[in-house]
Scaffold this motif. Structure first.
Motif, PDB file in Angstrom:
ATOM      1  N   GLY A  98       0.805  -1.227   0.000  1.00 34.39           N
ATOM      2  CA  GLY A  98       0.000   0.000   0.000  1.00 34.39           C
ATOM      3  C   GLY A  98       0.832   1.267   0.000  1.00 34.39           C
ATOM      4  N   ILE A 100       4.223   3.317  -1.620  1.00 35.29           N
ATOM      5  CA  ILE A 100       5.201   3.291  -2.719  1.00 35.29           C
ATOM      6  C   ILE A 100       6.391   4.232  -2.475  1.00 35.29           C
ATOM      7  N   HIS A 101       6.534   4.734  -1.255  1.00 32.64           N
ATOM      8  CA  HIS A 101       7.693   5.592  -0.944  1.00 32.64           C
ATOM      9  C   HIS A 101       8.945   4.710  -0.890  1.00 32.64           C
ATOM     10  N   GLU A 102       9.935   5.080  -1.677  1.00 32.65           N
ATOM     11  CA  GLU A 102      11.099   4.176  -1.767  1.00 32.65           C
ATOM     12  C   GLU A 102      12.438   4.823  -1.455  1.00 32.65           C
ATOM     13  N   GLY A 104      13.783   6.501   1.182  1.00 38.04           N
ATOM     14  CA  GLY A 104      14.381   6.142   2.472  1.00 38.04           C
ATOM     15  C   GLY A 104      14.761   4.672   2.512  1.00 38.04           C
ATOM     16  N   SER A 146       9.899  -0.808   5.744  1.00 37.67           N
ATOM     17  CA  SER A 146       9.809   0.652   5.724  1.00 37.67           C
ATOM     18  C   SER A 146       8.366   1.055   5.437  1.00 37.67           C
ATOM     19  N   THR A 150       0.974   6.766   7.702  1.00 36.78           N
ATOM     20  CA  THR A 150       0.366   6.266   8.945  1.00 36.78           C
ATOM     21  C   THR A 150      -0.603   5.123   8.619  1.00 36.78           C
ATOM     22  N   ALA A 179       9.526   7.613   8.268  1.00 34.79           N
ATOM     23  CA  ALA A 179       9.257   8.874   8.976  1.00 34.79           C
ATOM     24  C   ALA A 179       8.196   8.797  10.091  1.00 34.79           C
ATOM     25  N   SER A 195      14.888   1.887  13.885  1.00 34.80           N
ATOM     26  CA  SER A 195      15.899   2.935  13.730  1.00 34.80           C
ATOM     27  C   SER A 195      15.269   4.139  13.041  1.00 34.80           C
ATOM     28  N   ALA A 198      19.105   5.626   8.331  1.00 32.80           N
ATOM     29  CA  ALA A 198      19.874   4.542   7.704  1.00 32.80           C
ATOM     30  C   ALA A 198      21.128   4.157   8.514  1.00 32.80           C
TER      31      ALA A 198
HETATM   32 CO1  B1M Z   1       4.287  11.123  -0.057  1.00 28.56          CO
HETATM   33  N1  B1M Z   1       3.701  11.472   1.766  1.00 28.56           N
HETATM   34  N2  B1M Z   1       2.496  10.534  -0.539  1.00 28.56           N
HETATM   35  N3  B1M Z   1       5.035  10.882  -1.847  1.00 28.56           N
HETATM   36  N4  B1M Z   1       5.846  11.963   0.564  1.00 28.56           N
HETATM   37  C1  B1M Z   1       4.717  11.848   2.743  1.00 28.56           C
HETATM   38  C2  B1M Z   1       5.263  10.617   3.460  1.00 28.56           C
HETATM   39  C3  B1M Z   1       3.914  12.821   3.714  1.00 28.56           C
HETATM   40  C4  B1M Z   1       4.473  12.897   5.153  1.00 28.56           C
HETATM   41  C5  B1M Z   1       3.839  14.213   3.051  1.00 28.56           C
HETATM   42  C6  B1M Z   1       3.102  15.248   3.899  1.00 28.56           C
HETATM   43  O1  B1M Z   1       1.899  15.239   3.947  1.00 28.56           O
HETATM   44  N5  B1M Z   1       3.822  16.127   4.534  1.00 28.56           N
HETATM   45  C7  B1M Z   1       2.466  12.197   3.631  1.00 28.56           C
HETATM   46  C8  B1M Z   1       2.175  11.102   4.658  1.00 28.56           C
HETATM   47  C9  B1M Z   1       1.214  11.563   5.741  1.00 28.56           C
HETATM   48  C10 B1M Z   1       1.022  10.476   6.729  1.00 28.56           C
HETATM   49  O2  B1M Z   1       0.606   9.395   6.452  1.00 28.56           O
HETATM   50  N6  B1M Z   1       1.359  10.784   7.964  1.00 28.56           N
HETATM   51  C11 B1M Z   1       2.477  11.657   2.210  1.00 28.56           C
HETATM   52  C12 B1M Z   1       1.296  11.355   1.471  1.00 28.56           C
HETATM   53  C13 B1M Z   1      -0.020  11.731   2.137  1.00 28.56           C
HETATM   54  C14 B1M Z   1       1.323  10.753   0.188  1.00 28.56           C
HETATM   55  C15 B1M Z   1       0.123  10.322  -0.675  1.00 28.56           C
HETATM   56  C16 B1M Z   1      -1.015   9.615   0.092  1.00 28.56           C
HETATM   57  C17 B1M Z   1      -0.378  11.591  -1.395  1.00 28.56           C
HETATM   58  C18 B1M Z   1      -1.647  11.421  -2.206  1.00 28.56           C
HETATM   59  O3  B1M Z   1      -1.732  10.577  -3.055  1.00 28.56           O
HETATM   60  N7  B1M Z   1      -2.605  12.258  -1.899  1.00 28.56           N
HETATM   61  C19 B1M Z   1       0.801   9.381  -1.712  1.00 28.56           C
HETATM   62  C20 B1M Z   1       0.810   7.911  -1.239  1.00 28.56           C
HETATM   63  C21 B1M Z   1       1.271   6.976  -2.291  1.00 28.56           C
HETATM   64  C22 B1M Z   1       1.454   5.586  -1.693  1.00 28.56           C
HETATM   65  O4  B1M Z   1       2.491   5.291  -1.146  1.00 28.56           O
HETATM   66  N8  B1M Z   1       0.436   4.744  -1.809  1.00 28.56           N
HETATM   67  C23 B1M Z   1       2.197   9.934  -1.732  1.00 28.56           C
HETATM   68  C24 B1M Z   1       3.047   9.842  -2.842  1.00 28.56           C
HETATM   69  C25 B1M Z   1       4.339  10.341  -2.890  1.00 28.56           C
HETATM   70  C26 B1M Z   1       5.199  10.353  -4.170  1.00 28.56           C
HETATM   71  C27 B1M Z   1       4.986   9.131  -5.057  1.00 28.56           C
HETATM   72  C28 B1M Z   1       4.849  11.595  -4.957  1.00 28.56           C
HETATM   73  C29 B1M Z   1       6.646  10.534  -3.566  1.00 28.56           C
HETATM   74  C30 B1M Z   1       7.432   9.209  -3.388  1.00 28.56           C
HETATM   75  C31 B1M Z   1       8.334   8.915  -4.567  1.00 28.56           C
HETATM   76  C32 B1M Z   1       9.274   7.783  -4.323  1.00 28.56           C
HETATM   77  O5  B1M Z   1       9.594   7.369  -3.212  1.00 28.56           O
HETATM   78  N9  B1M Z   1       9.754   7.264  -5.459  1.00 28.56           N
HETATM   79  C33 B1M Z   1       6.342  11.122  -2.182  1.00 28.56           C
HETATM   80  C34 B1M Z   1       7.311  11.777  -1.377  1.00 28.56           C
HETATM   81  C35 B1M Z   1       8.669  12.016  -1.999  1.00 28.56           C
HETATM   82  C36 B1M Z   1       7.024  12.210  -0.045  1.00 28.56           C
HETATM   83  C37 B1M Z   1       7.900  13.064   0.905  1.00 28.56           C
HETATM   84  C38 B1M Z   1       7.806  14.499   0.416  1.00 28.56           C
HETATM   85  C39 B1M Z   1       9.360  12.680   1.032  1.00 28.56           C
HETATM   86  C40 B1M Z   1       9.630  11.222   1.404  1.00 28.56           C
HETATM   87  C41 B1M Z   1      11.098  10.956   1.224  1.00 28.56           C
HETATM   88  O6  B1M Z   1      11.499  10.374   0.241  1.00 28.56           O
HETATM   89  N10 B1M Z   1      11.930  11.478   2.159  1.00 28.56           N
HETATM   90  C42 B1M Z   1       7.170  12.829   2.307  1.00 28.56           C
HETATM   91  C43 B1M Z   1       7.300  13.987   3.263  1.00 28.56           C
HETATM   92  C44 B1M Z   1       8.352  13.756   4.325  1.00 28.56           C
HETATM   93  O7  B1M Z   1       8.722  12.640   4.646  1.00 28.56           O
HETATM   94  N11 B1M Z   1       8.812  14.818   4.913  1.00 28.56           N
HETATM   95  C45 B1M Z   1       5.847  12.331   1.887  1.00 28.56           C
HETATM   96  C46 B1M Z   1      13.386  11.382   2.085  1.00 28.56           C
HETATM   97  C47 B1M Z   1      13.858  10.065   2.711  1.00 28.56           C
HETATM   98  C48 B1M Z   1      15.376  10.046   2.720  1.00 28.56           C
HETATM   99  O8  B1M Z   1      13.386  10.035   4.055  1.00 28.56           O
HETATM  100  O9  B1M Z   1      11.774   8.135   3.588  1.00 28.56           O
HETATM  101  O10 B1M Z   1      11.803   9.291   5.841  1.00 28.56           O
HETATM  102  P1  B1M Z   1      12.529   8.808   4.640  1.00 28.56           P
HETATM  103  O11 B1M Z   1      13.647   7.776   5.116  1.00 28.56           O
HETATM  104  C49 B1M Z   1      14.564   8.040   6.171  1.00 28.56           C
HETATM  105  C50 B1M Z   1      14.044   7.557   7.535  1.00 28.56           C
HETATM  106  O12 B1M Z   1      12.637   7.601   7.675  1.00 28.56           O
HETATM  107  C51 B1M Z   1      14.637   6.205   7.684  1.00 28.56           C
HETATM  108  O13 B1M Z   1      15.868   6.283   6.972  1.00 28.56           O
HETATM  109  C52 B1M Z   1      15.773   7.158   5.862  1.00 28.56           C
HETATM  110  C53 B1M Z   1      17.080   7.907   5.673  1.00 28.56           C
HETATM  111  O14 B1M Z   1      17.845   8.082   6.815  1.00 28.56           O
HETATM  112  N12 B1M Z   1      13.952   4.994   7.214  1.00 28.56           N
HETATM  113  C54 B1M Z   1      14.210   3.806   7.835  1.00 28.56           C
HETATM  114  C55 B1M Z   1      13.109   4.776   6.192  1.00 28.56           C
HETATM  115  N13 B1M Z   1      12.798   3.472   6.126  1.00 28.56           N
HETATM  116  C56 B1M Z   1      13.465   2.849   7.126  1.00 28.56           C
HETATM  117  C57 B1M Z   1      13.528   1.497   7.524  1.00 28.56           C
HETATM  118  C58 B1M Z   1      14.338   1.160   8.637  1.00 28.56           C
HETATM  119  C59 B1M Z   1      15.041   2.130   9.329  1.00 28.56           C
HETATM  120  C60 B1M Z   1      15.009   3.460   8.939  1.00 28.56           C
HETATM  121  O15 B1M Z   1      14.467  -0.078   9.124  1.00 28.56           O
HETATM  122  C61 B1M Z   1      13.943  -1.151   8.467  1.00 28.56           C
END
Ligand code: B1M
Length: 211
Positions: A98, A100-102, A104, A146, A150, A179, A195, A198
């Motif tokens: 469900g 597709i965030h990839e 991180g 990952s 929510t 996140a 964690s 990364a």
């Molecule tokens: Co979306 N998105 N997104 N998104 N997106 C978020 C997560 C969101 C917080 C944005 C916001 O509203 N501010 C929000 C979630 C709200 C919530 O649930 N609380 C959100 C939403 C709502 C959505 C959609 C539902 C939007 C919609 O359709 N209306 C939709 C969902 C699609 C789906 O998954 N079914 C959607 C879609 C997308 C895109 C496709 C456009 C794109 C993803 C593209 C891709 O990955 N190829 C996207 C993006 C880029 C984001 C934000 C802006 C950035 C995420 C990211 O890549 N961060 C994000 C906002 C945010 O996080 N501030 C957001 C950079 C990355 C390096 O960080 O992934 O956190 P992160 O990983 C970190 C740590 O978390 C950790 O290590 C990493 C690096 O140190 N970590 C782990 C991650 N996995 C780990 C596993 C581990 C340990 C650590 O152990 C196993």
């Protein structure tokens, strides 16, 4: 540093070609890949997240930025490659069903791989049964999940339960992150570890393998 400012701005704008040029230039100037990642790419994506939250950015804007970031990560990936050593253990990793965030997840996979683990990356939108199948097939010692939404976090609990039902309890350690995931949530769902980032995932995996 103007280079990082430029890089951040171009990731935010989703200008993949300029992002690649800037990283190429930075690498030629011996800027460490780690700095490019943390002071450029990750900072940019945090700003994109803020803009998305404030409705200053729409989904296509986020998608362009994510593609530019992905292209940037691919360029610096070779600098995180491990030297040829015997793998510490097999690790299965994926973004849960469900979701597709990839980005991180890819960073975690890259750093865990660079630290001597043999990583099997299942990609995104991975259902519980695929995690189970893969852990079994590869004899993985660690299963990493990952989730960035929510709404998809509860799937982690389903995966942990599915692993238990498959008789893998005690044979595979489970780690969760992303996140919205917290240490408290990890405890509640019965994960072995959590964690926030990364490097922390690498440290925990190494600690587990050291016994
Ligand atoms: Co979306 N998105 N997104 N998104 N997106 C978020 C997560 C969101 C917080 C944005 C916001 O509203 N501010 C929000 C979630 C709200 C919530 O649930 N609380 C959100 C939403 C709502 C959505 C959609 C539902 C939007 C919609 O359709 N209306 C939709 C969902 C699609 C789906 O998954 N079914 C959607 C879609 C997308 C895109 C496709 C456009 C794109 C993803 C593209 C891709 O990955 N190829 C996207 C993006 C880029 C984001 C934000 C802006 C950035 C995420 C990211 O890549 N961060 C994000 C906002 C945010 O996080 N501030 C957001 C950079 C990355 C390096 O960080 O992934 O956190 P992160 O990983 C970190 C740590 O978390 C950790 O290590 C990493 C690096 O140190 N970590 C782990 C991650 N996995 C780990 C596993 C581990 C340990 C650590 O152990 C196993």
């Amino acid at each position: 540093m103007p280079l990082f400012e430029d890089l951040i701005e171009n990731v935010i704008q989703g200008d993949e070609a300029t992002v690649k040029e800037l990283i190429d230039q930075a690498l030629k100037n011996n800027v460490p890949a780690k700095e490019i990642l943390h002071d450029g790419l990750i900072k940019a994506m945090n700003i994109v997240g803020e803009k998305f939250k404030k409705c200053e950015f729409y989904l296509p804007d986020v998608l362009w930025a994510a593609q530019a970031m992905k292209a940037g990560i691919e360029m610096i990936q070779p600098f995180f490659q491990r030297s040829e050593v015997a793998p510490l253990a097999k690790v299965v990793i994926g973004t849960v069903e469900g979701d597709i965030h990839e980005i991180g997840k890819n960073l975690v996979a890259m750093m865990v791989g660079a630290n001597g683990f043999d990583v099997i990356d299942l990609g995104v939108d991975v259902p519980p049964e695929k995690f189970v199948e893969s852990v079994k097939a590869h004899g993985a010692k660690i299963c990493m999940m990952s989730a960035l939404l929510t709404t998809t976090m509860p799937t982690m609990k389903k995966i942990i339960e599915a692993l238990k039902q498959a008789g893998l309890e005690g044979k595979v350690k489970t780690m969760v992150g992303g996140a919205p995931v917290t240490k408290q949530f990890a405890i509640e769902i019965g994960a072995d570890g959590y964690s926030p980032d990364a490097p922390g995932a690498v440290d925990l995996a190494k600690k587990w393998m050291a016994g």
